[in-house]
Design an enzyme around this catalytic site. Structure first.
Site, PDB file in Angstrom:
ATOM      1  N   SER A  10       0.081 -10.296   5.689  1.00  0.00           N
ATOM      2  CA  SER A  10      -1.144 -11.062   5.997  1.00  0.00           C
ATOM      3  C   SER A  10      -2.121 -11.040   4.837  1.00  0.00           C
ATOM      4  O   SER A  10      -2.986 -11.913   4.738  1.00  0.00           O
ATOM      5  CB  SER A  10      -1.820 -10.472   7.240  1.00  0.00           C
ATOM      6  N   SER A  11      -2.023 -10.013   3.979  1.00  0.00           N
ATOM      7  CA  SER A  11      -2.986  -9.917   2.864  1.00  0.00           C
ATOM      8  C   SER A  11      -2.405  -9.036   1.756  1.00  0.00           C
ATOM      9  O   SER A  11      -1.281  -8.543   1.875  1.00  0.00           O
ATOM     10  CB  SER A  11      -4.315  -9.332   3.356  1.00  0.00           C
ATOM     11  N   TYR A 148      -4.343  10.636   3.244  1.00  0.00           N
ATOM     12  CA  TYR A 148      -3.631   9.430   2.761  1.00  0.00           C
ATOM     13  C   TYR A 148      -2.521   9.862   1.792  1.00  0.00           C
ATOM     14  O   TYR A 148      -1.376   9.410   1.890  1.00  0.00           O
ATOM     15  CB  TYR A 148      -4.624   8.480   2.081  1.00  0.00           C
ATOM     16  N   ALA A 150      -1.080  12.706   1.737  1.00  0.00           N
ATOM     17  CA  ALA A 150      -0.031  13.410   2.502  1.00  0.00           C
ATOM     18  C   ALA A 150       0.953  12.392   3.070  1.00  0.00           C
ATOM     19  O   ALA A 150       2.172  12.607   3.025  1.00  0.00           O
ATOM     20  CB  ALA A 150      -0.658  14.234   3.622  1.00  0.00           C
ATOM     21  N   LYS A 152       1.597   9.393   1.863  1.00  0.00           N
ATOM     22  CA  LYS A 152       2.359   8.775   0.765  1.00  0.00           C
ATOM     23  C   LYS A 152       3.300   9.784   0.093  1.00  0.00           C
ATOM     24  O   LYS A 152       4.376   9.413  -0.365  1.00  0.00           O
ATOM     25  CB  LYS A 152       1.397   8.143  -0.252  1.00  0.00           C
ATOM     26  N   THR A 183      -7.310  -5.534  -2.928  1.00  0.00           N
ATOM     27  CA  THR A 183      -6.762  -5.982  -1.641  1.00  0.00           C
ATOM     28  C   THR A 183      -7.755  -5.580  -0.549  1.00  0.00           C
ATOM     29  O   THR A 183      -8.836  -5.072  -0.841  1.00  0.00           O
ATOM     30  CB  THR A 183      -5.412  -5.299  -1.361  1.00  0.00           C
TER      31      THR A 183
END
Ligand SMILES: NC(=O)c1ccc[n+]([C@@H]2O[C@H](COP(=O)([O-])OP(=O)(O)OC[C@H]3O[C@@H](n4cnc5c(N)ncnc54)[C@H](OP(=O)(O)O)[C@@H]3O)[C@@H](O)[C@H]2O)c1
Length: 275
Positions: A10-11, A148, A150, A152, A183
């Site tokens: 969607s983006s 975040y 963790a 990834k 983004t």
């Protein structure tokens, strides 16, 4: 014809990838999103080679249905890009673990569910590429990005093991580690908790300005999409694709420091085996 399936189109990176691939000759595009209307932008390129699928990757049953729909459209998916994901900005102590668990459901388990649903077809075809969108923060980390990172780092460990398990089956795994890019990732796609505990006051600005930081980030989603396409199409696809200066320098700094620390403690490390 080559078929690419991409989640979260969607983006951001997903949209950039789907837009580019939809304009290429000889490419089928299976584009997923949570809302049908978010995929209207693909209509201008559609001549029968595009399949839109609605799926929330945090719902395992929906992921299984999406995989079945994708395979009904194309019996051979050549490239799966697990891209759907969101961020979480908070100190560790001030994070809400319910929200953190949800982020893991999307960033890690959603990717794992989709991969598991499609691995039988990759094995049957004895070929395929799984592209997992990790992050520069999957190789190194920063304060307020702990959970975040963790999620990834989990993507990285999972991908490294999967790569070894499927290497002899004709299946390859690429992890992509983009630096900050322009983004929606730090905007609508993320939870933010500006630190309130005085001891963490120095990180306030970091969380409060993430939206602006990402709006002004050097990373261009279109260039990132092209780098991913080029890597997948190359004869020498790497295992890891760090993109942008932060990913390049940050990961090398982290790895050099880690290597130095491990080497400097060699005697202790090797002292615990007795045979
Ligand atoms: N931008 C960066 O700086 C950066 C850097 C490194 C890595 N990344 C990673 O790159 C990937 C793509 O993010 P982006 O930067 O392109 O951000 P984005 O513009 O926010 O795109 C994220 C995509 O994930 C989708 N998504 C979120 N939750 C979902 C769910 N439960 N089920 C299905 N789809 C879901 C979003 O769909 P909706 O529109 O429906 O929410 C959107 O399509 C993510 O994995 C992110 O962690 C981003």
């Amino acid at each position: 014809m080559k078929t690419w399936m991409i989640t979260g189109t969607s983006s951001g990176f997903g949209k950039a990838l789907a837009s580019k691939l939809a304009q290429e000759e000889g490419v089928n595009v299976i584009a997923t999103a949570r809302k049908e209307a978010d995929l209207d932008y693909l209509d201008q390129y559609d001549h029968g080679q595009i399949k839109k699928i609605i799926v929330d990757v945090s719902d395992p049953q929906a992921v299984k249905r999406a995989a079945a729909e994708a395979l009904a459209f194309s019996s051979k998916i050549d490239v799966l890009v697990n891209n759907a994901g969101l961020g979480y900005f908070s100190t560790i102590e001030e994070s809400d673990l319910k929200e953190v668990r949800y982020m893991f459901e999307v960033d890690f388990f959603g990717l794992a569910e989709m991969t598991e649903a499609l691995l039988p077809q990759f094995r049957a075809n004895k070929s395929g590429i799984i592209v997992n969108i990790s992050s520069a923060l999957g190789l190194t980390t920063l304060p307020t990005m702990g959970y975040y990172s963790a999620a990834k780092f989990a993507v990285e460990g999972y991908s490294d093991a999967l790569r070894q398990e499927v290497a002899d089956l004709g299946i390859k795994v690429l992890t992509v580690e983009p630096s900050g890019a322009r983004t929606n990732w730090a905007g609508s796609s993320s939870e933010k908790k500006v630190p309130e505990i005085a001891d963490y006051a120095k990180f306030k600005n970091m969380v409060a300005t993430t939206d602006q930081a990402v709006d002004n980030a050097p990373g261009d989603p279109a260039l990132i999409a092209q780098a991913i396409i080029d890597a997948v199409n190359s004869d020498k696809m790497p295992d890891h694709l760090p993109l942008g200066e932060f990913a390049y320098n940050g990961s090398l700094d982290k790895l050099r420091k880690l290597a130095g620390e491990i080497e400097s403690n060699r005697a202790i490390s090797l002292s615990t085996d007795d045979k």
